[in-house]
Motif scaffolding. Structure first.
Motif, PDB file in Angstrom:
ATOM      1  N   UNK A 156      70.435  10.230  89.687  1.00  0.00           N
ATOM      2  CA  UNK A 156      69.398  11.246  89.842  1.00  0.00           C
ATOM      3  C   UNK A 156      68.958  11.742  88.465  1.00  0.00           C
ATOM      4  N   UNK A 157      67.648  11.843  88.279  1.00  0.00           N
ATOM      5  CA  UNK A 157      67.114  12.272  86.990  1.00  0.00           C
ATOM      6  C   UNK A 157      66.683  11.110  86.118  1.00  0.00           C
ATOM      7  N   UNK A 158      67.097   9.890  86.490  1.00  0.00           N
ATOM      8  CA  UNK A 158      66.681   8.715  85.726  1.00  0.00           C
ATOM      9  C   UNK A 158      65.230   8.376  86.050  1.00  0.00           C
ATOM     10  N   UNK A 159      64.621   7.544  85.226  1.00  0.00           N
ATOM     11  CA  UNK A 159      63.217   7.166  85.464  1.00  0.00           C
ATOM     12  C   UNK A 159      63.077   6.333  86.738  1.00  0.00           C
ATOM     13  N   UNK A 160      64.170   5.717  87.178  1.00  0.00           N
ATOM     14  CA  UNK A 160      64.132   4.885  88.387  1.00  0.00           C
ATOM     15  C   UNK A 160      64.210   5.707  89.671  1.00  0.00           C
ATOM     16  N   UNK A 161      64.742   6.904  89.575  1.00  0.00           N
ATOM     17  CA  UNK A 161      65.137   7.646  90.767  1.00  0.00           C
ATOM     18  C   UNK A 161      63.982   7.853  91.768  1.00  0.00           C
ATOM     19  N   UNK A 162      62.946   8.541  91.368  1.00  0.00           N
ATOM     20  CA  UNK A 162      61.856   8.862  92.296  1.00  0.00           C
ATOM     21  C   UNK A 162      61.101   7.625  92.787  1.00  0.00           C
ATOM     22  N   UNK A 180      70.461   2.174 108.483  1.00  0.00           N
ATOM     23  CA  UNK A 180      70.187   3.490 107.924  1.00  0.00           C
ATOM     24  C   UNK A 180      70.097   3.332 106.410  1.00  0.00           C
ATOM     25  N   UNK A 181      69.047   3.844 105.808  1.00  0.00           N
ATOM     26  CA  UNK A 181      68.872   3.771 104.359  1.00  0.00           C
ATOM     27  C   UNK A 181      69.474   5.023 103.732  1.00  0.00           C
ATOM     28  N   UNK A 182      70.368   4.814 102.790  1.00  0.00           N
ATOM     29  CA  UNK A 182      71.137   5.921 102.208  1.00  0.00           C
ATOM     30  C   UNK A 182      71.019   5.886 100.690  1.00  0.00           C
ATOM     31  N   UNK A 183      70.744   7.040 100.094  1.00  0.00           N
ATOM     32  CA  UNK A 183      70.658   7.169  98.639  1.00  0.00           C
ATOM     33  C   UNK A 183      71.948   7.789  98.122  1.00  0.00           C
ATOM     34  N   UNK A 184      72.577   7.136  97.144  1.00  0.00           N
ATOM     35  CA  UNK A 184      73.815   7.658  96.556  1.00  0.00           C
ATOM     36  C   UNK A 184      73.586   7.921  95.074  1.00  0.00           C
ATOM     37  N   UNK A 185      73.719   9.197  94.697  1.00  0.00           N
ATOM     38  CA  UNK A 185      73.525   9.609  93.309  1.00  0.00           C
ATOM     39  C   UNK A 185      74.746   9.233  92.481  1.00  0.00           C
ATOM     40  N   UNK A 186      74.563   8.296  91.552  1.00  0.00           N
ATOM     41  CA  UNK A 186      75.672   7.825  90.738  1.00  0.00           C
ATOM     42  C   UNK A 186      76.197   8.850  89.754  1.00  0.00           C
ATOM     43  N   UNK A 187      75.399   9.894  89.472  1.00  0.00           N
ATOM     44  CA  UNK A 187      75.824  10.928  88.525  1.00  0.00           C
ATOM     45  C   UNK A 187      76.712  11.974  89.187  1.00  0.00           C
ATOM     46  N   UNK A 188      76.731  11.976  90.521  1.00  0.00           N
ATOM     47  CA  UNK A 188      77.534  12.952  91.247  1.00  0.00           C
ATOM     48  C   UNK A 188      78.988  12.484  91.305  1.00  0.00           C
ATOM     49  N   UNK A 189      79.900  13.272  90.734  1.00  0.00           N
ATOM     50  CA  UNK A 189      81.313  12.867  90.659  1.00  0.00           C
ATOM     51  C   UNK A 189      81.908  12.586  92.032  1.00  0.00           C
ATOM     52  N   UNK A 190      81.458  13.340  93.028  1.00  0.00           N
ATOM     53  CA  UNK A 190      82.001  13.154  94.380  1.00  0.00           C
ATOM     54  C   UNK A 190      81.670  11.781  94.954  1.00  0.00           C
ATOM     55  N   UNK A 191      80.700  11.083  94.344  1.00  0.00           N
ATOM     56  CA  UNK A 191      80.306   9.767  94.846  1.00  0.00           C
ATOM     57  C   UNK A 191      81.001   8.611  94.126  1.00  0.00           C
ATOM     58  N   UNK A 192      81.931   8.938  93.226  1.00  0.00           N
ATOM     59  CA  UNK A 192      82.630   7.893  92.462  1.00  0.00           C
ATOM     60  C   UNK A 192      83.348   6.916  93.380  1.00  0.00           C
TER      61      UNK A 192
END
Length: 259
Positions: A156-162, A180-192
């Motif tokens: 999230x926040x990268x140029x690719x995100x939006x 189901x299409x799911x977006x996972x934010x790689x910057x979020x520690x909980x998603x490690x």
């Protein structure tokens, strides 16, 4: 088709205005066609099926709707509409397009009922064409009858995100009821942990993968441009069974090389 939908929406809005008390901000659905048009008007909607205003759970429903203002909401006391959606007692229901699902909260069977609980019910079941993964939405995703997830791993926040979120969000309706299409934010520690399941790190992103809950297996789209065509081919290859056969063949080759 679009013209018919526009007229249907205008009709239900008109009927809603006629039925709603002056102090109410919620739509009142007066017949089956109005309810159908309302349900079709957004990816996710909620309807409070209350026989009378002020019944058990009514205030909690209003408070939850007020808190989650972006979620379209309506009220319905018409028994013909209730029967159409298999409602037989006061119920809060959420309708979503992504997996063509109706989830009910039957108020008489809810032991502890408060506004926070209704908000949680809305949030858990707020599954959209592309849903951002977190601890709350994960519950709804894993409860869905659709057991295949197309995962977009992106920071999230990268140029690719939006651009990627928009691109995959537009593709998702083609797989309604199948994935189901799911977006996972790689910057979020909980998603490690989710990234680790695919042997990915935030520096590897963006990437696209598929997770099949039935087999508990994963597939990664090979590195490269994440185009609509590549993702669509990836999805179609899974649905046709081609990806599964490739994985089985690769596993068999690896096994024979060890022997």
């Amino acid at each position: 088709m679009r013209l018919v939908l526009v007229f249907s929406l205008l009709a239900f809005c008109s009927r809603a205005e006629e039925k709603a008390p002056a102090d109410s901000t919620l739509l009142r659905l007066s017949d089956v066609s109005a309810a159908a048009a309302f349900i079709d008007s957004a990816e996710v909607v909620v309807i409070g099926f209350f026989e009378t205003d002020g019944g058990h759970g009514y205030k909690e429903f209003e408070a939850a709707v007020e808190e989650l203002k972006t979620l379209p909401a309506a009220l319905c006391s018409v028994k013909e509409v209730w029967a159409n959606y298999i409602i037989d007692s006061d119920t809060i229901a959420i309708f979503r397009k992504a997996d063509q699902h109706q989830e009910n909260m039957q108020l008489a069977k809810t032991k502890k009922l408060d506004a926070d609980g209704v908000v949680r019910f809305f949030t858990i079941n707020n599954i959209r064409y592309i849903t951002e993964y977190n601890q709350v939405t994960a519950v709804g995703l894993f409860q869905s009858e659709v057991k295949v997830h197309l995962l977009l791993f992106v920071n999230k926040g990268s140029t690719d995100y939006k651009p990627l979120k928009k691109k995959l969000g537009a593709l998702a309706p083609h797989y309604t009821g199948k994935m189901l299409f799911v977006l996972i934010d790689g910057k979020e520690k909980a998603n490690a942990r989710a990234l680790g399941y695919f042997n990915l790190k935030p520096s590897d992103l963006p990437r696209v993968g598929i997770y099949d809950r039935d087999s508990d297996k994963t597939w990664l789209l090979p590195p490269g441009q994440i185009s609509t065509e590549r993702v669509q081919n990836f999805c179609d290859s899974f649905l046709s069974g081609e990806l599964q056969k490739e994985k089985e063949a690769a596993g068999a080759d690896a096994k024979s090389s060890l022997n």
